[in-house]
Design an enzyme around this catalytic site. Structure first.
Site, short mmCIF file in Angstrom:
data_model
loop_
_atom_site.label_atom_id
_atom_site.label_comp_id
_atom_site.label_asym_id
_atom_site.label_seq_id
_atom_site.Cartn_x
_atom_site.Cartn_y
_atom_site.Cartn_z
N GLU A 58 0.83 -1.21 0.00
CA GLU A 58 0.00 0.00 0.00
C GLU A 58 0.86 1.26 0.00
OE1 GLU A 58 -3.02 -0.08 -0.58
OE2 GLU A 58 -3.74 -2.03 0.10
N ASN A 90 1.29 3.94 -3.05
CA ASN A 90 0.94 5.35 -2.86
C ASN A 90 2.08 6.27 -3.26
OD1 ASN A 90 -1.62 4.80 -1.95
ND2 ASN A 90 -1.19 5.19 0.21
N ARG A 140 -9.66 3.91 -7.78
CA ARG A 140 -9.05 3.66 -6.48
C ARG A 140 -10.17 3.65 -5.44
NH1 ARG A 140 -4.43 2.74 -8.22
NH2 ARG A 140 -4.51 1.42 -6.41
N1 LIG Z 1 2.90 9.09 -0.78
C1 LIG Z 1 1.86 9.93 -1.03
N2 LIG Z 1 2.09 11.12 -1.62
C2 LIG Z 1 1.06 11.98 -1.89
N3 LIG Z 1 -0.23 11.72 -1.57
C3 LIG Z 1 -0.51 10.56 -0.97
C4 LIG Z 1 0.51 9.60 -0.65
N4 LIG Z 1 -0.07 8.55 -0.04
C5 LIG Z 1 -1.38 8.83 0.03
N5 LIG Z 1 -1.66 10.03 -0.53
C6 LIG Z 1 -3.00 10.67 -0.59
O1 LIG Z 1 -3.85 10.04 0.35
C7 LIG Z 1 -5.03 9.55 -0.32
C8 LIG Z 1 -5.51 8.29 0.37
O2 LIG Z 1 -4.57 7.23 0.22
P1 LIG Z 1 -5.12 5.72 0.27
O3 LIG Z 1 -3.97 4.82 0.02
O4 LIG Z 1 -5.87 5.54 1.53
O5 LIG Z 1 -6.17 5.66 -0.92
P2 LIG Z 1 -5.87 5.63 -2.50
O6 LIG Z 1 -4.44 5.33 -2.75
O7 LIG Z 1 -6.42 6.86 -3.10
O8 LIG Z 1 -6.76 4.38 -2.94
P3 LIG Z 1 -6.37 2.83 -2.73
O9 LIG Z 1 -5.19 2.76 -1.83
O10 LIG Z 1 -7.59 2.20 -2.13
O11 LIG Z 1 -6.08 2.31 -4.09
C9 LIG Z 1 -4.62 9.38 -1.76
O12 LIG Z 1 -5.72 9.41 -2.64
C10 LIG Z 1 -3.65 10.54 -1.96
O13 LIG Z 1 -4.37 11.73 -2.22
MG LIG Z 2 -3.42 3.78 -1.82
#
Ligand SMILES: Nc1ncnc2c1ncn2[C@@H]1O[C@H](COP(=O)(O)OP(=O)(O)OP(=O)(O)O)[C@@H](O)[C@H]1O
Ligand SMILES: [Mg+2]
Lengths: 117, 149
Positions: free
Chosen positions: B53, B57, B111
């Site tokens: 995860e 991200n 996502r």
């Molecule tokens: N390393 C990162 N850099 C910039 N923004 C981030 C980062 N990690 C998370 N985010 C932000 O936090 C939000 C939530 O992250 P999360 O992993 O919970 O959901 P997602 O990645 O959008 O969806 P999923 O993980 O279910 O595929 C993301 O949509 C993004 O906007």
């Molecule tokens: Mg994610």
């Protein structure tokens, strides 16, 4: 990762082998949607007995396919998840919309009977 | 947070290009680091999923699928695992909102917004250090379950 699809009556059975992550969800999405569009099936049943790993990218993929099948009045089910896979399934909220079955046979029966009902 | 090596029994740092094919490498590396501690299969799966995860991200949000470097640090002290994943990408403006279940800034990419929720559920603690333009570091810890217990 590899994918095979088979039309079985009202059910399109999608069998996936290997890991499901962000690296391959786009390819999976295209292949599944193409197979579903070309088929005469109403439901999508995922055979996950050979899926070794899934993260939230897979959750997004499954929710997306649920939307596609729902638009045709169908459902989505998952069969054969290992206990490890069930951990993410259980916490993701997926089970509210996508049922899990121990075997492919059970999943196929259920989807077919839902259609008749 | 700087993870100082002398506080830990072991420490391994890996820096990788922000390529999606490296997601599986990151998982395998996490599993290999934890393996000598004889983890239960559940704990191993949880750690691999949480790492997947955080690395995903970094690649898709941090660098928005452009080139960059992602650094993983694995530390252990007895049966306590500490893992950090950091990028020098765009950073997060509202960390609290980002961590909310089902929040995603990229719904068009199918996502689910469950990544942080998965990390929080599968690990004992998850800390996020981030600021716009300053990159993101996610630090997660998990104490491995006792086999006899
Ligand atoms: N390393 C990162 N850099 C910039 N923004 C981030 C980062 N990690 C998370 N985010 C932000 O936090 C939000 C939530 O992250 P999360 O992993 O919970 O959901 P997602 O990645 O959008 O969806 P999923 O993980 O279910 O595929 C993301 O949509 C993004 O906007
Ligand atoms: Mg994610």
């Amino acid at each position: 990762m590899s994918l095979t699809s088979a039309e079985r009556g009202v059910n399109l059975v999608i069998s996936i082998t290997g890991d499901i992550d962000q690296h391959n969800t786009e390819e999976l999405r295209v292949k599944i949607d193409r197979a579903f569009e070309r088929s005469h099936c109403k439901h999508i049943i995922f055979d996950f007995s050979a899926v070794s790993f899934m993260d939230s990218s897979g959750i997004g993929l499954l929710i997306g396919r649920y939307k596609t099948a729902s638009a045709k009045g169908g459902t989505v089910a998952i069969a054969g998840m290992t206990n490890e896979l069930k951990r993410i399934y259980n916490i993701s909220g997926l089970k509210k919309i996508i049922k899990s079955f121990d075997t492919l046979e059970n999943a196929e029966d259920r989807a077919a009977s839902k259609l008749r009902a | 947070m700087e993870i100082t090596a002398d506080k830990f029994d072991n420490k391994i740092t890996i820096t990788m290009r922000a390529k999606s094919q490296n997601e599986s490498f990151a998982r395998v590396a996490a599993a290999a680091f934890v393996a000598p501690y004889d983890p239960l299969l559940n704990d191993l799966t949880d750690i691999k999923t949480a790492v997947s995860e955080a690395v995903t991200n970094a690649i898709i949000h941090g660098y928005e699928c452009n080139d960059g470097l992602v650094t993983l640090t694995f530390c252990s002290k007895d049966d306590e695992m500490l893992i950090s994943v950091s990028d020098d990408g765009v950073g997060i403006e509202d960390i609290e909102k980002a961590r909310e279940p089902m929040y995603t800034s990229k719904p068009e990419m199918e996502r689910s917004g469950m990544g942080f929720t998965v990390m929080e559920t599968f690990m004992d603690s998850v800390d996020v250090e981030s600021a716009p333009g300053r990159g993101t570091t996610v630090i997660m810890s998990k104490k491995l379950a006792n086999r006899a217990g």
